[in-house]
Design a protein around this motif. Structure first.
Motif, PDB file in Angstrom:
ATOM      1  N   ASP A  47       0.827  -1.211   0.000  1.00  0.00           N
ATOM      2  CA  ASP A  47       0.000   0.000   0.000  1.00  0.00           C
ATOM      3  C   ASP A  47       0.864   1.266   0.000  1.00  0.00           C
ATOM      4  OD1 ASP A  47      -2.123  -1.710   0.229  1.00  0.00           O
ATOM      5  OD2 ASP A  47      -2.512  -1.298   2.356  1.00  0.00           O
ATOM      6  N   ASN A  48       0.272   2.341  -0.555  1.00  0.00           N
ATOM      7  CA  ASN A  48       0.785   3.716  -0.398  1.00  0.00           C
ATOM      8  C   ASN A  48       2.205   3.900  -0.936  1.00  0.00           C
ATOM      9  OD1 ASN A  48      -1.576   4.691   1.102  1.00  0.00           O
ATOM     10  ND2 ASN A  48      -0.844   3.333   2.722  1.00  0.00           N
ATOM     11  N   ILE A  49       2.588   3.132  -1.920  1.00  0.00           N
ATOM     12  CA  ILE A  49       3.911   3.286  -2.531  1.00  0.00           C
ATOM     13  C   ILE A  49       3.837   4.364  -3.610  1.00  0.00           C
ATOM     14  CG2 ILE A  49       5.564   2.143  -4.064  1.00  0.00           C
ATOM     15  CD1 ILE A  49       5.295  -0.341  -2.367  1.00  0.00           C
ATOM     16  N   THR A  50       4.872   5.199  -3.691  1.00  0.00           N
ATOM     17  CA  THR A  50       4.964   6.257  -4.699  1.00  0.00           C
ATOM     18  C   THR A  50       6.213   6.041  -5.544  1.00  0.00           C
ATOM     19  OG1 THR A  50       3.801   7.877  -3.321  1.00  0.00           O
ATOM     20  CG2 THR A  50       5.213   8.741  -5.074  1.00  0.00           C
ATOM     21  N   ILE A  51       6.043   6.130  -6.863  1.00  0.00           N
ATOM     22  CA  ILE A  51       7.163   6.077  -7.813  1.00  0.00           C
ATOM     23  C   ILE A  51       7.142   7.391  -8.581  1.00  0.00           C
ATOM     24  CG2 ILE A  51       8.156   4.895  -9.799  1.00  0.00           C
ATOM     25  CD1 ILE A  51       6.720   2.343  -8.787  1.00  0.00           C
ATOM     26  N   ARG A  52       8.244   8.137  -8.515  1.00  0.00           N
ATOM     27  CA  ARG A  52       8.222   9.516  -9.002  1.00  0.00           C
ATOM     28  C   ARG A  52       9.524   9.849  -9.753  1.00  0.00           C
ATOM     29  NH1 ARG A  52       8.229  12.342  -4.066  1.00  0.00           N
ATOM     30  NH2 ARG A  52       5.958  12.142  -3.975  1.00  0.00           N
ATOM     31  N   GLY A  53       9.367  10.551 -10.879  1.00  0.00           N
ATOM     32  CA  GLY A  53      10.503  11.207 -11.522  1.00  0.00           C
ATOM     33  C   GLY A  53      11.525  10.289 -12.150  1.00  0.00           C
ATOM     34  N   LEU A  54      11.092   9.129 -12.702  1.00  0.00           N
ATOM     35  CA  LEU A  54      12.015   8.178 -13.314  1.00  0.00           C
ATOM     36  C   LEU A  54      11.662   7.969 -14.784  1.00  0.00           C
ATOM     37  CD1 LEU A  54      12.037   5.449 -10.520  1.00  0.00           C
ATOM     38  CD2 LEU A  54      13.842   7.136 -10.966  1.00  0.00           C
ATOM     39  N   SER A  55      12.630   7.472 -15.530  1.00  0.00           N
ATOM     40  CA  SER A  55      12.400   6.994 -16.891  1.00  0.00           C
ATOM     41  C   SER A  55      12.589   5.487 -16.887  1.00  0.00           C
ATOM     42  CB  SER A  55      13.389   7.647 -17.870  1.00  0.00           C
ATOM     43  OG  SER A  55      13.384   6.976 -19.119  1.00  0.00           O
ATOM     44  N   LEU A  56      11.563   4.744 -17.313  1.00  0.00           N
ATOM     45  CA  LEU A  56      11.654   3.286 -17.402  1.00  0.00           C
ATOM     46  C   LEU A  56      11.267   2.858 -18.806  1.00  0.00           C
ATOM     47  CD1 LEU A  56      10.141   3.885 -14.315  1.00  0.00           C
ATOM     48  CD2 LEU A  56      10.859   1.514 -14.127  1.00  0.00           C
ATOM     49  N   TYR A  57      12.054   1.977 -19.401  1.00  0.00           N
ATOM     50  CA  TYR A  57      11.740   1.521 -20.760  1.00  0.00           C
ATOM     51  C   TYR A  57      12.467   0.206 -21.048  1.00  0.00           C
ATOM     52  CZ  TYR A  57      16.271   3.739 -21.778  1.00  0.00           C
ATOM     53  OH  TYR A  57      17.596   4.109 -21.776  1.00  0.00           O
ATOM     54  N   GLY A  58      11.967  -0.501 -22.077  1.00  0.00           N
ATOM     55  CA  GLY A  58      12.633  -1.709 -22.554  1.00  0.00           C
ATOM     56  C   GLY A  58      12.219  -2.981 -21.848  1.00  0.00           C
ATOM     57  N   PHE A  59      11.112  -2.987 -21.113  1.00  0.00           N
ATOM     58  CA  PHE A  59      10.716  -4.164 -20.335  1.00  0.00           C
ATOM     59  C   PHE A  59       9.639  -4.944 -21.087  1.00  0.00           C
ATOM     60  CE2 PHE A  59      12.402  -1.121 -17.293  1.00  0.00           C
ATOM     61  CZ  PHE A  59      13.355  -1.908 -16.660  1.00  0.00           C
ATOM     62  N   THR A  60       9.978  -6.156 -21.486  1.00  0.00           N
ATOM     63  CA  THR A  60       9.064  -6.953 -22.295  1.00  0.00           C
ATOM     64  C   THR A  60       9.364  -8.416 -22.083  1.00  0.00           C
ATOM     65  OG1 THR A  60       8.127  -7.213 -24.509  1.00  0.00           O
ATOM     66  CG2 THR A  60      10.517  -7.007 -24.365  1.00  0.00           C
ATOM     67  N   SER A  61       8.554  -9.280 -22.692  1.00  0.00           N
ATOM     68  CA  SER A  61       8.721 -10.718 -22.542  1.00  0.00           C
ATOM     69  C   SER A  61       7.994 -11.407 -23.668  1.00  0.00           C
ATOM     70  CB  SER A  61       8.173 -11.190 -21.197  1.00  0.00           C
ATOM     71  OG  SER A  61       8.215 -12.595 -21.093  1.00  0.00           O
ATOM     72  N   GLU A  62       8.492 -12.571 -24.055  1.00  0.00           N
ATOM     73  CA  GLU A  62       7.759 -13.408 -24.983  1.00  0.00           C
ATOM     74  C   GLU A  62       6.532 -13.962 -24.271  1.00  0.00           C
ATOM     75  OE1 GLU A  62       8.556 -13.660 -28.102  1.00  0.00           O
ATOM     76  OE2 GLU A  62      10.432 -12.533 -27.889  1.00  0.00           O
ATOM     77  N   HIS A  63       5.471 -14.233 -25.046  1.00  0.00           N
ATOM     78  CA  HIS A  63       4.287 -14.843 -24.436  1.00  0.00           C
ATOM     79  C   HIS A  63       4.651 -16.197 -23.844  1.00  0.00           C
ATOM     80  CE1 HIS A  63       1.550 -11.795 -25.623  1.00  0.00           C
ATOM     81  NE2 HIS A  63       1.807 -11.935 -26.901  1.00  0.00           N
ATOM     82  N   GLY A  64       4.096 -16.483 -22.712  1.00  0.00           N
ATOM     83  CA  GLY A  64       4.410 -17.729 -22.030  1.00  0.00           C
ATOM     84  C   GLY A  64       3.768 -17.726 -20.670  1.00  0.00           C
ATOM     85  N   PRO A  65       4.480 -18.138 -19.636  1.00  0.00           N
ATOM     86  CA  PRO A  65       3.869 -18.209 -18.310  1.00  0.00           C
ATOM     87  C   PRO A  65       3.485 -16.866 -17.727  1.00  0.00           C
ATOM     88  CG  PRO A  65       6.222 -18.669 -18.190  1.00  0.00           C
ATOM     89  CD  PRO A  65       5.853 -18.654 -19.631  1.00  0.00           C
ATOM     90  N   THR A  66       3.972 -15.750 -18.294  1.00  0.00           N
ATOM     91  CA  THR A  66       3.641 -14.436 -17.750  1.00  0.00           C
ATOM     92  C   THR A  66       2.429 -13.811 -18.413  1.00  0.00           C
ATOM     93  OG1 THR A  66       5.097 -13.335 -19.321  1.00  0.00           O
ATOM     94  CG2 THR A  66       6.053 -13.979 -17.224  1.00  0.00           C
ATOM     95  N   GLU A  67       1.729 -14.552 -19.287  1.00  0.00           N
ATOM     96  CA  GLU A  67       0.602 -13.949 -19.978  1.00  0.00           C
ATOM     97  C   GLU A  67      -0.460 -13.423 -19.016  1.00  0.00           C
ATOM     98  OE1 GLU A  67      -0.597 -15.312 -24.341  1.00  0.00           O
ATOM     99  OE2 GLU A  67      -0.545 -16.927 -22.888  1.00  0.00           O
ATOM    100  N   SER A  68      -0.709 -14.128 -17.908  1.00  0.00           N
ATOM    101  CA  SER A  68      -1.753 -13.697 -16.985  1.00  0.00           C
ATOM    102  C   SER A  68      -1.312 -12.547 -16.094  1.00  0.00           C
ATOM    103  CB  SER A  68      -2.206 -14.870 -16.116  1.00  0.00           C
ATOM    104  OG  SER A  68      -2.835 -15.847 -16.925  1.00  0.00           O
ATOM    105  N   THR A  69      -0.030 -12.377 -15.906  1.00  0.00           N
ATOM    106  CA  THR A  69       0.488 -11.214 -15.193  1.00  0.00           C
ATOM    107  C   THR A  69       1.457 -10.519 -16.128  1.00  0.00           C
ATOM    108  OG1 THR A  69       2.157 -12.614 -14.160  1.00  0.00           O
ATOM    109  CG2 THR A  69       0.186 -12.167 -12.897  1.00  0.00           C
ATOM    110  N   PRO A  70       0.984  -9.546 -16.869  1.00  0.00           N
ATOM    111  CA  PRO A  70       1.720  -9.074 -18.046  1.00  0.00           C
ATOM    112  C   PRO A  70       2.997  -8.318 -17.725  1.00  0.00           C
ATOM    113  CG  PRO A  70      -0.224  -7.743 -17.649  1.00  0.00           C
ATOM    114  CD  PRO A  70      -0.311  -8.890 -16.715  1.00  0.00           C
TER     115      PRO A  70
END
Length: 686
Positions: free
Chosen positions: A137-160
Motif C-alpha cells: 500500500d501507499n507506494i509512490t514512484i516519481r521522476g524516473l524513466s523506465l523503458y525496454g521491459f518486455t517478454s515473450e508470451h508464455g507463463p507471464t501472460e496472466s500477469t503481463p
C-alpha cells in the motif's frame, strides 16, 4: 548508527542510491538500487553492508524513501535481472532527488511533465519483463524513466510485462504454475499507489528506445491507484492496462502518445473491476487503436476533459469504445479519428452511458454510435455500425447499446432565418434532454446530401422534449450555411446517436456554398516556448501581389512511393531502409505532409495470412520511420493483403513487385504532391 535489527522492528529509512551498477549483492563502497530495495524490504540486513554503504542509510520518521545521487554521466541503471518487488508500505522511490533534475523544465508545452534524469532499463542483451513491481500500500514512484521491459508470451501472460506492475501476488517470470483469478481476489490488493511525473517507454532524450516495452502501467489488481502527469509512449501494447481489479483508479494529466505499435493497440485498456475510476484531463494522441477501450468491465468509469486525437493509426477503431453500464463521457475533445467518436456496444448489456458536452471534428464515423447486436462483425464492434433505424418496441431496444434510445429527428432538413432567428423543431423519445450542436463537415464530406451526419462540433442549446416527444428551440446565433444536429439523453438509458444534419438557409431549396477548412496539422505535443525579448521595429516590405483565383503550385518531390519485401518476410532490408531514409528526409522537410503506409503481398498463401503479413509489413515500415524521428501521428497504416496486385505474377520479378508497402502522401493544405515509384530494393526469390 542504524542497527541491523531496526528494519525488522518496523523502522523507516532514507537510502541514497549512489551507483548505477547492478548484479550480485556485495559489501563495497557504493549502494545500488537493488540493494536499496532489499534493505527496505527487510531482506538485506544492514550489518551485511560496508561502512561506506551504511553512510547512505539513515533512519527517518514516516515512510521509507529511496533517493538518488548517481555520478554525472552514469545515470542509467542497466538491470541484469528483474528487481525485487516493492514490499514496504509507504515507500517513496524518488527520482526527483537526483542532482540535475529540474522540476521547472518540461519537454512538452501541453502538459508540463519534467524531464527525468535517472533511467532504469534492461542491460544489453538482457530480456527483463518488468521494471518496478508494487505489492504494498501507499507506494509512490516519481521522476524516473523506465523503458525496454518486455517478454515473450508464455507463463507471464496472466500477469503481463510492464514498466510498472501493481498487484498483490507476483509470480516469477520462470513460473510454470497456472495463475488463477481466485488467488488474486482472495488477498488484499495494494491500495493508494501513486505513479507520478515519470517517463515510461521513452528515453530521457525523448526518443523511442531500441527495445520497446510491452506495457506502460499494468494495474493488475489494486485499489485507488493514481497515475498522474506521466509521459507514456512507444509501447508495444497499451500505455495503461487493467486486469482483475482497478477500482477507484485515477489516470489524470498524462501524455499518452504512440502506443500499441505491435500488440494490444489501445492507449488505455480497461478490463476487470473498474468501479468509480476516472480518466481525466489527459492528452491521448496517435495511438494505434482506440484512445480508451473498455472490455467487459465491472463497474463504471468517468471519462472527462481529455484531448483524444489522431488515434486508430494501425487499427481503425472508435476513439472511445464502451462496454458496460453507467459510464460517463463528458466534455472531451475527440478529433481526427479513423473510426467513430464514441461507440457503445450492445454486448454484454450496455445501458445508461451518458455522452454529453463533447466536441468532435474530422472523424470517419458517427460522433456517437450505438451498436446493434445483430451487427456482430469485427468492424462493427471496433468502429461502429452506423445510424440505427428508429426503435419502436421494447424488444428492439434490448438488442442495441444504451437501450436503443432513439436519435432526435428534425422536422425538416432545412430551417429558415426569420428576422435574425432560427426556429428549430424536432421529435425524440418523450422525456429526453436534447443537446443541439453546430456541426462542421469533414474535409471530404458533401454538405448538400441528406441525410448526412457530421461531427458534433459545439453545443449551442439544451432543451427537453414534452410528453409527446416534441422539442423546439429559437436560436439567434446561426448564420446561413450553418448546419445543426442533436443528441438525446435519458439517464436510465443513456445518450443517443446524433440526428441527421439540418442546414440553415435564407430561403427553402437554397444550396449554400461552404468550403470546409483543411484539417489541422497532426502534432501531439510541442516544446515550451521560452519568453522572447521584444522584437525590433519591423521594416515595412512591399506586399507581393497574389492572385487568389490561382491554386498553389504543387510540391514536386523526388521521393520514392514504395518499398519491397522478400518472400514471406516482413522485415526492412538494408536497401529498403535507405529508401525509407529518403522518405524521412522529405517528411522532416515538409511538416504538413502526412502519409498512409499500405501493405501488400503476392497472391500465395491464404487470404487471412496475407492480410496479417501485409499489416506487419506496413507496421514495420512505420516503426522504422518513428525511430528516424517522424511523429507517429503523421502516419497511418492499412493492410490490403493480396487484394490489389500490381502484376499478373507471370514470373519471379512480378511476384516481387507485389510484395510491397506503398506510401501515399497527403498535404493538409490540399496541395498536390508528385512522387516516383522505385525498384532499387526489389527482392527476387531464388
Amino acid at each position: 548508527m542504524l542497527h541491523a535489527t531496526s528494519l525488522r522492528q518496523g523502522k523507516s529509512v532514507r537510502i541514497v542510491v549512489n551507483s548505477n551498477q547492478d548484479g550480485a549483492i556485495q559489501a563495497d563502497n557504493t549502494l545500488t538500487l537493488r540493494e536499496a530495495i532489499k534493505i527496505v524490504n527487510g531482506t538485506l540486513p544492514v550489518n551485511k553492508l560496508s561502512n561506506a554503504e551504511k553512510q547512505q542509510v539513515k533512519p527517518v520518521n514516516g515512510s521509507s524513501q529511496i533517493e538518488f545521487n548517481l555520478p554525472q554521466e552514469q545515470t542509467t541503471i542497466a538491470l541484469r535481472s528483474i528487481l525485487p518487488p516493492l514490499k514496504a508500505p509507504g515507500l517513496v522511490i524518488d527520482g526527483t532527488t537526483q542532482p540535475g533534475y529540474d522540476s521547472n523544465k518540461s519537454a512538452t508545452a501541453e502538459i508540463a511533465i519534467p524531464i527525468p534524469v535517472v533511467e532504469i532499463t534492461p542491460a544489453d542483451n538482457q530480456k527483463i519483463f518488468r521494471g518496478l513491481t508494487v505489492v504494498a500500500d501507499n507506494i509512490t514512484i516519481r521522476g524516473l524513466s523506465l523503458y525496454g521491459f518486455t517478454s515473450e508470451h508464455g507463463p507471464t501472460e496472466s500477469t503481463p510485462p510492464a514498466d510498472i506492475f501493481i498487484s498483490n501476488i507476483v509470480y516469477p517470470e520462470s513460473s510454470s504454475s497456472k495463475i488463477r483469478e481466485v488467488e488474486f481476489k482472495s488477498l488484499k490488493p495494494p491500495k493508494n499507489v501513486v505513479i507520478e511525473n515519470n517517463w515510461l517507454g521513452i528515453t530521457t532524450e525523448g526518443k523511442m528506445p531500441e527495445s520497446t516495452s510491452a506495457f506502460g502501467v499494468s494495474v493488475f489488481n489494486a485499489v485507488g491507484t493514481k497515475i498522474i502527469r506521466n509521459r507514456i509512449a512507444h509501447h508495444d501494447g497499451s500505455a495503461i492496462i487493467t486486469g482483475i481489479r482497478a477500482d477507484k483508479m485515477q489516470a489524470r494529466e498524462n501524455i499518452i502518445v504512440g502506443n500499441g505499435i505491435a500488440g494490444m493497440p489501445d492507449a488505455i485498456r480497461l478490463d476487470g473491476s473498474i468501479a468509480r475510476s476516472e480518466i481525466t484531463s489527459n492528452l491521448i494522441c496517435a495511438n494505434d487503436g482506440s484512445g480508451i477501450f473498455l472490455f467487459k468491465p465491472e463497474g463504471s468509469v468517468k471519462i472527462k476533459d481529455n484531448q483524444i486525437k489522431f488515434n486508430g493509426r494501425r487499427l481503425r477503431r472508435a476513439a472511445v469504445y464502451l462496454m458496460g453500464n453507467n459510464h460517463q463521457v463528458l466534455n472531451n475533445q475527440i478529433t481526427n479519428q479513423v473510426g467513430s467518436g464514441v461507440t457503445v456496444t450492445s454486448y454484454p448489456k450496455s445501458r445508461g452511458n451518458l455522452i454529453r458536452d463533447n466536441s468532435f471534428a474530422n472523424i470517419e464515423g458517427l460522433s456517437i454510435d450505438l451498436n446493434a447486436r445483430h451487427n456482430a462483425g469485427v468492424r462493427d464492434f471496433q468502429q461502429g455500425d452506423g445510424p440505427n433505424p428508429s426503435r419502436d418496441s421494447n424488444n428492439r431496444r434490448l438488442d442495441t447499446g444504451n437501450a436503443g434510445i432513439n436519435a432526435p429527428e428534425f422536422l425538416s432538413p432545412e430551417f429558415m432565418i426569420i428576422n435574425g432567428k432560427v426556429y428549430l423543431d424536432g421529435k425524440a423519445d418523450p422525456g429526453t434532454e436534447i443537446d443541439i450542436y453546430r456541426v462542421s463537415p469533414n474535409s471530404k464530406q458533401s454538405i448538400d446530401s441528406y441525410p448526412a451526419y457530421s461531427p458534433l462540433r459545439k453545443i449551442i442549446a439544451k432543451v427537453k422534449t414534452n410528453e409527446k416527444g416534441r422539442f423546439g428551440a429559437i436560436l439567434d446565433n446561426l448564420q446561413p450555411g450553418d448546419m445543426v444536429s442533436a443528441i438525446a439523453t435519458l439517464p436510465k438509458d443513456g445518450t443517443s446517436e446524433p440526428a441527421a444534419n439540418a442546414v440553415v438557409v435564407t430561403q427553402i431549396g437554397e444550396k449554400p456554398i461552404k468550403i470546409p477548412q483543411p484539417g489541422e496539422i497532426p502534432q501531439c505535443t510541442s516544446r515550451p516556448q521560452p519568453p522572447s525579448p521584444p522584437p525590433p521595429e519591423p521594416i515595412p516590405e512591399p506586399i507581393p501581389e497574389v492572385n487568389p483565383e490561382l491554386p498553389p503550385a504543387p510540391i514536386r518531390l523526388r521521393v520514392p512511393r514504395n518499398i519491397h519485401f522478400g518472400l514471406d518476410k516482413d522485415f526492412i532490408s538494408s536497401k529498403s531502409a535507405q529508401v525509407l531514409d529518403r522518405v524521412a528526409e522529405v517528411l522532416e522537410q515538409y511538416p504538413t505532409i502526412v502519409i498512409e503506409l499500405q501493405g501488400h503481398t503476392d497472391s500465395r498463401a491464404s487470404v487471412a495470412y496475407n492480410q496479417d503479413l501485409a499489416r506487419r509489413r506496413a507496421n514495420n515500415a512505420r516503426k522504422y520511420l518513428i525511430k528516424k524521428g517522424i511523429a507517429p501521428e503523421r502516419m497511418t497504416i492499412r493492410s490490403f493483403g493480396e487484394r490489389q496486385l500490381l502484376t499478373d505474377e507471370s514470373d519471379r520479378v512480378e511476384y516481387a513487385r507485389n510484395r510491397r508497402v506503398e506510401i501515399s502522401f497527403f498535404d493538409v493544405r490540399g496541395i498536390d504532391i508528385i512522387f516516383d515509384s522505385q525498384e532499387e530494393d526489389l527482392q527476387i526469390e531464388k
